[in-house]
Design a protein around this motif. Sequence first.
Motif, PDB file in Angstrom:
ATOM      1  N   LEU A 120      73.701  89.596  36.513  1.00 33.90           N
ATOM      2  CA  LEU A 120      73.171  89.263  37.778  1.00 33.90           C
ATOM      3  C   LEU A 120      72.202  88.203  37.370  1.00 33.90           C
ATOM      4  N   HIS A 145      69.473  86.003  40.055  1.00 38.80           N
ATOM      5  CA  HIS A 145      68.779  86.080  41.466  1.00 38.80           C
ATOM      6  C   HIS A 145      67.866  84.759  41.407  1.00 38.80           C
ATOM      7  N   SER A 171      76.918  91.126  46.229  1.00 38.52           N
ATOM      8  CA  SER A 171      76.054  92.319  45.873  1.00 38.52           C
ATOM      9  C   SER A 171      76.583  93.560  46.708  1.00 38.52           C
ATOM     10  N   TRP A 203      71.041  93.503  47.584  1.00 43.42           N
ATOM     11  CA  TRP A 203      71.342  92.184  47.471  1.00 43.42           C
ATOM     12  C   TRP A 203      70.855  91.897  46.139  1.00 43.42           C
ATOM     13  N   THR A 204      70.919  90.614  45.850  1.00 40.78           N
ATOM     14  CA  THR A 204      70.900  90.255  44.343  1.00 40.78           C
ATOM     15  C   THR A 204      69.489  90.358  44.209  1.00 40.78           C
ATOM     16  N   VAL A 263      76.255  87.761  41.395  1.00 43.21           N
ATOM     17  CA  VAL A 263      76.299  89.165  40.435  1.00 43.21           C
ATOM     18  C   VAL A 263      77.824  89.374  40.429  1.00 43.21           C
ATOM     19  N   LEU A 266      68.992  94.483  43.516  1.00 46.36           N
ATOM     20  CA  LEU A 266      70.003  95.156  42.511  1.00 46.36           C
ATOM     21  C   LEU A 266      69.155  95.752  41.315  1.00 46.36           C
ATOM     22  N   SER A 286      77.302  97.076  45.108  1.00 44.98           N
ATOM     23  CA  SER A 286      77.081  98.344  45.898  1.00 44.98           C
ATOM     24  C   SER A 286      78.066  99.304  46.142  1.00 44.98           C
TER      25      SER A 286
END
Length: 223
Positions: A59, A61, A22, A36-37, A72, A40, A26
Motif C-alpha cells: 500500500l 497512500h 482499493s 480507500w488507500t 494498492v 485500508l 475491499s
Amino acid sequence: MAAKVPYSLTAYWSDGYRQDCSGFVSMAWKLPANEWTGSLGTVADRITKAELQPGDILLFHNTSDPEKGSHVVIFGGWTDGTRTAYTAYEQTPPHTRKRDTPYAYWSDSAKYLPYRYKGVAASGTGKAGAREEPVPAAGPASHGVAGYPGRAMFRPGADNAYVTRLGRQLVRKGFGTYYTRGPGPRWGEADRRGVQAFQRAQGWRGGAADGHPGPETWRRLFS
C-alpha cells in the motif's frame, strides 16, 4: 481477473465494490464497505517484507496529495527465491490485471508498505495475533452477526446512530468510564477506549484489542 473489470474511480461493479484499486482490495478481503488507500491501513496490520504471504497487500497512500500516486496491489507470491519480484493483482487502467512486478512496485517503490488484513487467522508460519478478533459462528444475519452494521460505521469522524447505540451498551456493560458526557453519535477516542477495555476483558490482546468493533466484539457486547 477473468471478467477484466474496467477501472473507474466512480463506477461500482455488480457486487457493490468500487472499480478502483482499493475497491478491488475491499472485494478480495470481503470488507463490509469500500475502503480507500487512506483507510485500508486501519483494517490491517503492518508486516515486514519477510512476512508477506499471498493475500497481503502493498500500500502507498500519498498523504500530501492522495490522488497523485496513491495505489494498492494484492501480493500473489514471490516469483523466485531472490524475492526481488512478485506476482501482483491490481485494479488499474484499463482493467484488472495480474503481472510480475519488481518489489515493491514499478514507481515510488520505497513508499509501498506491506500490510495484512486483521481478519486473517494466523497459520503455522503466519504472523501470530494477526486476527482482528475471534471469528463468530456463521449465522443468518447481515455480516454474520445480528445487527452488526459494518466497520464503516465506526471510522474516525463517523457520525451515526450506531455509534450512540454502541456507546450506550458500553455504559450498560460497565465500560463507559471514558465518557465525559453521554455517548454518541460521533465516533471518538472515548468510544475506542471503551471498546478496547471491553475487548481486553474478553482476554484479547494485540490487534484483537485495538478498540475498533468487529462482528465478534459486537456479538459479545450485545449478547
